[in-house]
Design a protein around this motif. Structure first.
Motif, PDB file in Angstrom:
ATOM      1  N   SER A 288     -47.870  42.480 -81.872  1.00 37.06           N
ATOM      2  CA  SER A 288     -48.608  43.420 -81.022  1.00 37.06           C
ATOM      3  C   SER A 288     -50.053  42.942 -80.952  1.00 37.06           C
ATOM      4  CB  SER A 288     -48.559  44.842 -81.589  1.00 37.06           C
ATOM      5  OG  SER A 288     -47.244  45.346 -81.629  1.00 37.06           O
ATOM      6  N   VAL A 289     -50.533  42.679 -79.748  1.00 33.84           N
ATOM      7  CA  VAL A 289     -51.918  42.256 -79.541  1.00 33.84           C
ATOM      8  C   VAL A 289     -52.707  43.483 -79.104  1.00 33.84           C
ATOM      9  CG1 VAL A 289     -53.480  40.692 -78.338  1.00 33.84           C
ATOM     10  CG2 VAL A 289     -51.144  39.959 -78.871  1.00 33.84           C
ATOM     11  N   VAL A 290     -53.659  43.902 -79.923  1.00 36.48           N
ATOM     12  CA  VAL A 290     -54.453  45.099 -79.647  1.00 36.48           C
ATOM     13  C   VAL A 290     -55.857  44.669 -79.240  1.00 36.48           C
ATOM     14  CG1 VAL A 290     -55.362  47.256 -80.581  1.00 36.48           C
ATOM     15  CG2 VAL A 290     -53.097  46.444 -81.291  1.00 36.48           C
ATOM     16  N   ILE A 291     -56.260  45.056 -78.033  1.00 37.45           N
ATOM     17  CA  ILE A 291     -57.556  44.669 -77.487  1.00 37.45           C
ATOM     18  C   ILE A 291     -58.353  45.935 -77.185  1.00 37.45           C
ATOM     19  CG2 ILE A 291     -58.766  43.423 -75.642  1.00 37.45           C
ATOM     20  CD1 ILE A 291     -56.141  41.839 -75.204  1.00 37.45           C
ATOM     21  N   LEU A 292     -59.488  46.089 -77.841  1.00 35.37           N
ATOM     22  CA  LEU A 292     -60.363  47.233 -77.601  1.00 35.37           C
ATOM     23  C   LEU A 292     -61.427  46.835 -76.585  1.00 35.37           C
ATOM     24  CD1 LEU A 292     -61.208  50.146 -78.445  1.00 35.37           C
ATOM     25  CD2 LEU A 292     -62.758  49.052 -80.085  1.00 35.37           C
ATOM     26  N   ASN A 293     -61.499  47.579 -75.492  1.00 36.29           N
ATOM     27  CA  ASN A 293     -62.404  47.212 -74.396  1.00 36.29           C
ATOM     28  C   ASN A 293     -63.473  48.276 -74.173  1.00 36.29           C
ATOM     29  OD1 ASN A 293     -63.027  45.640 -71.807  1.00 36.29           O
ATOM     30  ND2 ASN A 293     -62.666  47.701 -71.017  1.00 36.29           N
TER      31      ASN A 293
END
Length: 365
Positions: free
Chosen positions: A4-9
């Motif tokens: 799971s790739v979690v990207i906070l933007n």
């Protein structure tokens, strides 16, 4: 699911698009998912994700919860055996995840894995591998001695155990993340990666630096070095010391004095602007829109073997792989006094950054 790739933007719409494009290529052979958590951006980041990346799981927060809570929200939705905490101002190579996951499978007692981070000109970022910033180490760094702050016994291309990794890129098993209760939400921004790395070590796991793959971290988009940054960063480090190194009143007072002095230092100034005389576009075709937008002499070539001096190099992401682009930056970095822009033709923009301490440039067509 493997990853799971979690990207906070937060308000980096164009950097996020480039990041997602590179991640999509990197997970083609992996059972994986991408989760974007948006911290109430005022730009059109969420609209872009919905339109261009419908398979991405998008979480739209109604306020800016900060780095720790935002990532924890994303991880709560994750299904992968492994997590990748990834900044939106990064570009990964096509084989970054597969190489690191293969390495991970061979380890026992695995904590967090980080990789070689480079800035927008290909310069290695030493925070990719660090020692625990004890009060004494922090004081040494404050007076200009970084010998014991960064882990210099590992070269950028090597692989080995390290202590502290950077939150721009972290891979770890989801069950380990949960065991240590993820990112500590007492940190709003900065310090939470140091805290998580240290908690994982204290839980008995080993952290690793994997220098055999490189990731671009434009960095200035998420860590602009201004007075607000200094206040938040050193405030976060005070939280870290109070949690993990509060031995007695004298130590607490000393730490407070050290961090107070550090926060008064002038923020890191942007390096002097690099002047380029011309533009070289590495692509298989010419483009009238690009020619019209650029105000310098411009040439097009499909040959990446000869990079001229003092030139703005525009790298076509449809013609070149992300791994090739990363290798171009690493090969030439500052030696030719060049600057680099990544050209996303389908979306009519290019971007890049000439310094790790200031904002990058976005050119829209």
């Amino acid at each position: 699911m493997k990853l799971s790739v979690v990207i906070l933007n937060y308000n980096v719409r164009y950097f996020l698009e480039l990041c997602l494009r590179s991640v999509e290529q990197a997970i083609k052979t992996i059972e994986a998912e991408i989760i974007v958590v948006d911290n109430n951006s005022s730009d059109d980041s969420c609209i872009m994700v919905k339109e261009l990346f419908p398979e991405v799981k998008l979480i739209e927060n109604k306020e800016n919860y900060g780095f720790s809570k935002g990532n924890n929200i994303g991880v709560a939705m994750a299904k992968g055996e492994y997590l990748c905490i990834l900044n939106p101002d990064t570009v990964v190579a096509e084989d970054t995840f597969s190489k690191i996951l293969n390495f991970a499978e061979l380890q026992t007692n695995l904590g967090i894995i980080g990789c070689q981070l480079i800035d927008g000109r290909g310069v290695f970022l030493p925070e990719s591998k660090r020692h625990i910033p004890t009060p004494s180490v922090a004081f040494q760094k404050l007076i200009g001695n970084s010998k014991n702050y960064y882990q210099n016994d590992l070269t950028p291309d090597q692989v080995g155990k390290t202590e502290i990794l950077v939150g721009a890129f972290m891979i770890m098993k989801r069950n380990v993340y949960k065991e240590v209760n993820g990112f500590d939400e007492d940190y709003f921004m900065y310090g939470e990666d140091v805290d998580l790395s240290y908690k994982v070590l204290k839980a008995g796991y080993s952290n690793y630096y994997y220098g055999e793959t490189s990731v671009i971290h434009f960095k200035g988009e998420s860590t602009l070095k201004d007075k607000i940054y200094a206040k938040r960063f050193y405030g976060a480090m005070e939280v870290f010391y109070q949690k993990h190194f509060k031995k007695n009143v004298l130590v607490s007072i000393l730490v407070k004095i050290i961090l107070g002095l550090a926060s008064l230092r002038s923020p890191i100034k942007n390096t002097q602007a690099i002047k380029t005389n011309k533009v070289l576009v590495i692509s298989e075709t010419t483009d009238g829109k690009l020619i019209h937008k650029v105000k310098k002499p411009i040439d097009f070539t499909s040959n990446i073997k000869s990079i001229p001096y003092q030139t703005e190099i525009v790298l076509d992401t449809e013609f070149l792989s992300y791994k090739t682009i990363i290798n171009v930056l690493k090969t030439y970095n500052t030696s030719n006094q060049n600057t680099y822009r990544m050209w996303v033709k389908n979306s009519n923009f290019m971007l890049g950054s000439d310094t790790s301490s200031g904002r990058g440039e976005i050119v829209r067509f």
